[in-house]
Design an enzyme around this catalytic site. Structure first.
Site, PDB file in Angstrom:
ATOM      1  N   TYR A 142       4.441 -11.809  -0.324  1.00 11.66           N
ATOM      2  CA  TYR A 142       4.985 -12.933  -1.085  1.00 11.66           C
ATOM      3  C   TYR A 142       5.556 -14.002  -0.153  1.00 11.66           C
ATOM      4  CZ  TYR A 142       4.594  -9.952  -5.191  1.00 11.66           C
ATOM      5  OH  TYR A 142       4.115  -9.157  -6.194  1.00 11.66           O
ATOM      6  N   LYS A 189       1.803   2.824   1.709  1.00 10.25           N
ATOM      7  CA  LYS A 189       0.374   3.055   1.967  1.00 10.25           C
ATOM      8  C   LYS A 189       0.208   3.261   3.472  1.00 10.25           C
ATOM      9  CE  LYS A 189      -3.909   3.373   0.455  1.00 10.25           C
ATOM     10  NZ  LYS A 189      -4.346   4.582  -0.289  1.00 10.25           N
TER      11      LYS A 189
END
Length: 359
Positions: A142, A189
């Site tokens: 972002y 992840k």
């Protein structure tokens, strides 16, 4: 107690639901001899229309001088359909988070038993679910560098994190876990992303300072599956900005509707409280929006920013009472909900206020 609260209704249904979050705060103040001084600011599409800026300086200044902020929603369909728009409502939200240092987004997923039928997931899977998400809010893709090639055929978004950004939200999540069931699941992840490898490394280091909390690490794809398969396995969930955005929207289906979920964005100063739903312009102005998430956001504001845990619990109990009496807004109504119990935005807001005044 004398506190300054800034109300930013924002766009679409934000302007309707925030009315009732504010009204609930007024009732609590009156009942408990508290002084809440309210101001109002603009942000988002309405601010772009009025000033050309999604976060005008005047609103930001008011925010910095407030003890807490109650926000509605942001966005407009015209920007969704125009990917080339240079000025967008969401820029205001990202900027205020950065300016106020709001690095931790808390999203409680608390399922009211009366709404078990409102979810598409089997009631026996859902019953007893109570999850607190900690989503990092000022890093990740972002805020990373964004690029687009001159020919328009290539684009990139830089996903980045600093060690201190992971450390500070990890501490907040572990402190919350200590006061709950002492279980924390960190979602990343790390098998693919270098940022996730840093994330996991830092969380493992912070975990050593909270030996009484059981820590689990889970990849995002597995976490998304487990959240639907067995949501009760989670207590406190800690994750990065992008993953947290996706997981908490997924988790809204556990509660039956986004219209039921509140959130708090906090740092080391002014707290920012909002429902997780969007501006929903397709129903704006039709008295269809569910005000309960804004009302529950007001409850979080009382508890987190002002330390008024009993008063915050009183607001949550009023929502529970309304649901126990069978009242619903259209988004959480089921096939067996009596027609005279399906309320619009105003009627539901008035009902919560009435219940609060009863006690």
């Amino acid at each position: 107690m004398n506190k300054k609260i800034l109300i930013i209704p924002g766009d679409g249904i934000g302007q309707e639901v925030t009315t009732w979050g504010k009204k609930v705060l007024e009732v609590i103040a009156e009942k408990n001899n508290l002084q809440f001084d309210f101001q109002e600011g603009i942000m988002g599409h309405v601010a772009i229309v009025a000033t050309g800026d999604p976060l005008p300086d005047e609103t930001l200044e008011k925010a910095k001088n407030s003890d807490a902020i109650l926000f509605g929603a942001i966005g407009h369909a015209k920007y969704d359909n125009d990917p080339n728009a240079k000025v967008r409502p969401e820029q205001g939200l990202l900027k205020i988070r950065k300016e106020l240092g709001l690095y931790a987004n808390l999203r409680p997923i608390l399922l009211f038993d009366e709404l078990l039928a409102a979810s598409s997931i089997k009631p026996e899977v859902l019953k007893g679910t109570d999850i607190l998400f900690f989503r990092e809010l000022t890093g990740d893709v972002y805020f990373g560098e964004k690029n687009r090639s001159e020919d328009g055929n290539f684009a990139s978004d830089l996903m980045n994190y600093n060690r201190y950004e992971v450390e500070r939200i990890a501490h907040k999540a572990y402190q919350a876990a200590q006061n709950r069931n002492k279980r924390l699941c960190s979602v990343d992840k790390a098998n693919v992303l270098e940022t996730s490898r840093l994330w996991r490394e830092v969380v493992q280091e912070v975990a050593k300072q909270y030996p009484e909390v059981q820590t689990e690490h889970m990849f995002i794809d597995n976490a998304a599956m487990q959240l639907i398969r067995d949501p009760r396995r989670f207590d406190v969930v800690l994750t990065a900005n992008l993953f947290g955005d996706i997981l908490t929207d997924e988790a809204s289906q556990i509660a039956g509707s986004m219209g039921m979920l509140a959130s708090a964005s906090v740092g080391d100063g002014t707290g920012f409280f909002e429902p997780i739903h969007g501006s929903a312009h397709d129903i704006a102005g039709q008295d269809k929006a569910n005000p309960l998430a804004s009302i529950l956001s007001a409850a979080l504001l009382l508890e987190i920013s002002f330390g008024l845990k009993e008063q915050g619990a009183e607001v949550t109990k009023a929502v529970d009472t309304a649901l126990k009496r069978g009242y619903r807004t259209i988004d959480i109504a089921s096939s067996d909900t009596a027609k005279d119990k399906i309320l619009g935005t105003t009627a539901m807001g008035e009902l919560i206020v009435e219940i609060l005044k009863e006690n």
